[in-house]
Design a protein around this motif. Structure first.
Motif, PDB file in Angstrom:
ATOM      1  N   VAL A 108       0.848  -1.198   0.000  1.00  0.00           N
ATOM      2  CA  VAL A 108       0.000   0.000   0.000  1.00  0.00           C
ATOM      3  C   VAL A 108       0.878   1.240   0.000  1.00  0.00           C
ATOM      4  N   LYS A 109       0.598   2.124  -0.931  1.00  0.00           N
ATOM      5  CA  LYS A 109       1.263   3.422  -0.980  1.00  0.00           C
ATOM      6  C   LYS A 109       0.217   4.475  -0.651  1.00  0.00           C
ATOM      7  N   MET A 110       0.406   5.183   0.458  1.00  0.00           N
ATOM      8  CA  MET A 110      -0.627   6.099   0.941  1.00  0.00           C
ATOM      9  C   MET A 110      -0.063   7.493   1.212  1.00  0.00           C
ATOM     10  N   PRO A 111      -0.901   8.526   1.111  1.00  0.00           N
ATOM     11  CA  PRO A 111      -0.451   9.889   1.399  1.00  0.00           C
ATOM     12  C   PRO A 111      -0.035  10.056   2.853  1.00  0.00           C
ATOM     13  N   LYS A 112       0.953  10.900   3.076  1.00  0.00           N
ATOM     14  CA  LYS A 112       1.422  11.173   4.429  1.00  0.00           C
ATOM     15  C   LYS A 112       0.337  11.808   5.291  1.00  0.00           C
ATOM     16  N   SER A 113      -0.648  12.411   4.657  1.00  0.00           N
ATOM     17  CA  SER A 113      -1.708  13.115   5.382  1.00  0.00           C
ATOM     18  C   SER A 113      -2.721  12.175   6.011  1.00  0.00           C
ATOM     19  N   MET A 114      -2.609  10.864   5.773  1.00  0.00           N
ATOM     20  CA  MET A 114      -3.595   9.909   6.270  1.00  0.00           C
ATOM     21  C   MET A 114      -3.078   9.123   7.472  1.00  0.00           C
ATOM     22  N   ALA A 115      -3.953   8.928   8.455  1.00  0.00           N
ATOM     23  CA  ALA A 115      -3.704   7.980   9.530  1.00  0.00           C
ATOM     24  C   ALA A 115      -4.114   6.593   9.029  1.00  0.00           C
ATOM     25  N   ILE A 116      -3.656   5.536   9.725  1.00  0.00           N
ATOM     26  CA  ILE A 116      -3.960   4.187   9.275  1.00  0.00           C
ATOM     27  C   ILE A 116      -4.346   3.302  10.458  1.00  0.00           C
ATOM     28  N   ASP A 117      -5.365   2.468  10.233  1.00  0.00           N
ATOM     29  CA  ASP A 117      -5.850   1.515  11.229  1.00  0.00           C
ATOM     30  C   ASP A 117      -5.854   0.138  10.574  1.00  0.00           C
ATOM     31  N   VAL A 118      -5.140  -0.824  11.174  1.00  0.00           N
ATOM     32  CA  VAL A 118      -4.985  -2.146  10.575  1.00  0.00           C
ATOM     33  C   VAL A 118      -5.455  -3.228  11.540  1.00  0.00           C
ATOM     34  N   GLU A 119      -6.236  -4.179  11.021  1.00  0.00           N
ATOM     35  CA  GLU A 119      -6.607  -5.386  11.756  1.00  0.00           C
ATOM     36  C   GLU A 119      -6.184  -6.586  10.929  1.00  0.00           C
ATOM     37  N   LEU A 120      -5.293  -7.412  11.485  1.00  0.00           N
ATOM     38  CA  LEU A 120      -4.768  -8.583  10.786  1.00  0.00           C
ATOM     39  C   LEU A 120      -4.736  -9.752  11.759  1.00  0.00           C
ATOM     40  N   GLY A 121      -5.190 -10.921  11.300  1.00  0.00           N
ATOM     41  CA  GLY A 121      -5.200 -12.089  12.157  1.00  0.00           C
ATOM     42  C   GLY A 121      -3.820 -12.680  12.352  1.00  0.00           C
ATOM     43  N   VAL A 122      -3.208 -13.108  11.244  1.00  0.00           N
ATOM     44  CA  VAL A 122      -1.888 -13.740  11.285  1.00  0.00           C
ATOM     45  C   VAL A 122      -1.032 -13.176  10.158  1.00  0.00           C
ATOM     46  N   GLY A 123       0.169 -12.691  10.480  1.00  0.00           N
ATOM     47  CA  GLY A 123       1.052 -12.175   9.440  1.00  0.00           C
ATOM     48  C   GLY A 123       2.004 -11.126   9.959  1.00  0.00           C
ATOM     49  N   ASP A 124       2.659 -10.450   9.038  1.00  0.00           N
ATOM     50  CA  ASP A 124       3.641  -9.416   9.378  1.00  0.00           C
ATOM     51  C   ASP A 124       3.219  -8.079   8.792  1.00  0.00           C
ATOM     52  N   ILE A 125       3.523  -7.016   9.531  1.00  0.00           N
ATOM     53  CA  ILE A 125       3.183  -5.658   9.100  1.00  0.00           C
ATOM     54  C   ILE A 125       4.445  -4.804   9.133  1.00  0.00           C
ATOM     55  N   GLU A 126       4.706  -4.116   8.030  1.00  0.00           N
ATOM     56  CA  GLU A 126       5.855  -3.203   7.939  1.00  0.00           C
ATOM     57  C   GLU A 126       5.367  -1.867   7.411  1.00  0.00           C
ATOM     58  N   ILE A 127       5.624  -0.800   8.178  1.00  0.00           N
ATOM     59  CA  ILE A 127       5.230   0.550   7.774  1.00  0.00           C
ATOM     60  C   ILE A 127       6.477   1.407   7.687  1.00  0.00           C
ATOM     61  N   ASN A 128       6.700   1.995   6.518  1.00  0.00           N
ATOM     62  CA  ASN A 128       7.901   2.789   6.267  1.00  0.00           C
ATOM     63  C   ASN A 128       7.567   4.267   6.131  1.00  0.00           C
ATOM     64  N   GLU A 129       8.456   5.118   6.661  1.00  0.00           N
ATOM     65  CA  GLU A 129       8.310   6.574   6.570  1.00  0.00           C
ATOM     66  C   GLU A 129       6.981   7.046   7.145  1.00  0.00           C
ATOM     67  N   LEU A 130       6.590   6.478   8.280  1.00  0.00           N
ATOM     68  CA  LEU A 130       5.330   6.872   8.922  1.00  0.00           C
ATOM     69  C   LEU A 130       5.375   8.340   9.314  1.00  0.00           C
ATOM     70  N   SER A 131       4.326   9.081   8.956  1.00  0.00           N
ATOM     71  CA  SER A 131       4.272  10.510   9.248  1.00  0.00           C
ATOM     72  C   SER A 131       2.925  10.902   9.833  1.00  0.00           C
ATOM     73  N   ASN A 132       2.233   9.945  10.446  1.00  0.00           N
ATOM     74  CA  ASN A 132       0.893  10.198  10.955  1.00  0.00           C
ATOM     75  C   ASN A 132       0.602   9.214  12.084  1.00  0.00           C
ATOM     76  N   SER A 133      -0.654   9.139  12.493  1.00  0.00           N
ATOM     77  CA  SER A 133      -1.042   8.210  13.544  1.00  0.00           C
ATOM     78  C   SER A 133      -1.309   6.831  12.968  1.00  0.00           C
ATOM     79  N   VAL A 134      -1.091   5.797  13.809  1.00  0.00           N
ATOM     80  CA  VAL A 134      -1.347   4.426  13.388  1.00  0.00           C
ATOM     81  C   VAL A 134      -1.907   3.636  14.556  1.00  0.00           C
ATOM     82  N   GLU A 135      -2.865   2.759  14.253  1.00  0.00           N
ATOM     83  CA  GLU A 135      -3.427   1.832  15.240  1.00  0.00           C
ATOM     84  C   GLU A 135      -3.448   0.447  14.623  1.00  0.00           C
ATOM     85  N   ILE A 136      -2.879  -0.532  15.317  1.00  0.00           N
ATOM     86  CA  ILE A 136      -2.748  -1.882  14.768  1.00  0.00           C
ATOM     87  C   ILE A 136      -3.197  -2.903  15.799  1.00  0.00           C
TER      88      ILE A 136
END
Length: 207
Positions: A108-136
């Motif tokens: 996923v390529k997303m604008p820096k102006s967006m916050a992100i909320d992720v729900e994942l059962g099983v797996g790996d999450i990598e977020i690069n150059e985070l410039s906002n809020s995140v909830e996982i």
């Protein structure tokens, strides 16, 4: 006779290889965010890589394949019927692919102006150059966040079984470990928040 058998064997290998090669599919979507300021992502099994950039669109590439190997004759799952569910309203863009029978690998390529909320059962999450809020919220797996910012208002990391780390920010972080669990927290003068909860797995946030 041996020659004919050899040709038949080669033909079987080629046919099988083609069938196995088709046993995956790629979904590609682009969304104009308009006034959306938050991106929600929800899927059961796979991996997620997020990249932030200066732009006004969300670009999504998802490679899907059967979760379980069905052997030489491929999977019984018809990948052509699987589509990404998406909705956009007010300030929220929601993306969901709820299928337990497939492995999903998201980019996923997303604008820096967006916050992100992720729900994942099983797996790996990598977020690069985070410039906002995140909830996982992650059941089993690992989370790695590389931040473009050196300060946040608040960071809370919690792993039921695993390790948590916060590195490279302006202030010192606090980490508490209890047998197999770990919690890390951070307070600063930044604008955004990071909240990550993992059942089993490690969490790392660094600048």
């Amino acid at each position: 006779m041996k020659k004919l058998l050899g040709v038949a064997a080669v033909g079987l290998i080629l046919t099988t290889s083609q069938a196995m090669a088709k046993d995956s599919r790629e979904l590609n979507h682009t969304f104009a965010i308009n006034n959306a300021s938050q991106l929600d992502i929800d899927f059961p099994v796979g991996s997620l890589e997020v990249q932030s950039y200066d732009g006004s669109e969300v670009h999504v590439t998802i490679r899907i394949e059967p979760k379980n190997d069905k052997g030489w004759f491929g999977s019984e799952i018809d990948l052509s019927d699987i589509e990404l569910n998406h909705s956009q309203r007010a300030n929220l863009l929601s993306l969901k692919l709820d299928n337990d029978d497939i492995q999903q690998n998201w980019l996923v390529k997303m604008p820096k102006s967006m916050a992100i909320d992720v729900e994942l059962g099983v797996g790996d999450i990598e977020i690069n150059e985070l410039s906002n809020s995140v909830e996982i919220e992650l059941g089993v797996g690992a989370v790695r966040i590389d931040s473009a910012l050196d300060d946040y208002k608040r960071i809370e990391l919690e792993s039921g079984v695993g390790d948590t780390k916060i590195r490279g920010l302006k202030n010192e972080a606090n980490t508490h470990r209890k047998v197999v669990s770990s919690q890390s927290s951070y307070q600063g003068n930044g604008q955004y928040n990071i909240d990550v909860e993992v059942g089993v797995g490690d969490i790392k946030v660094r600048h």
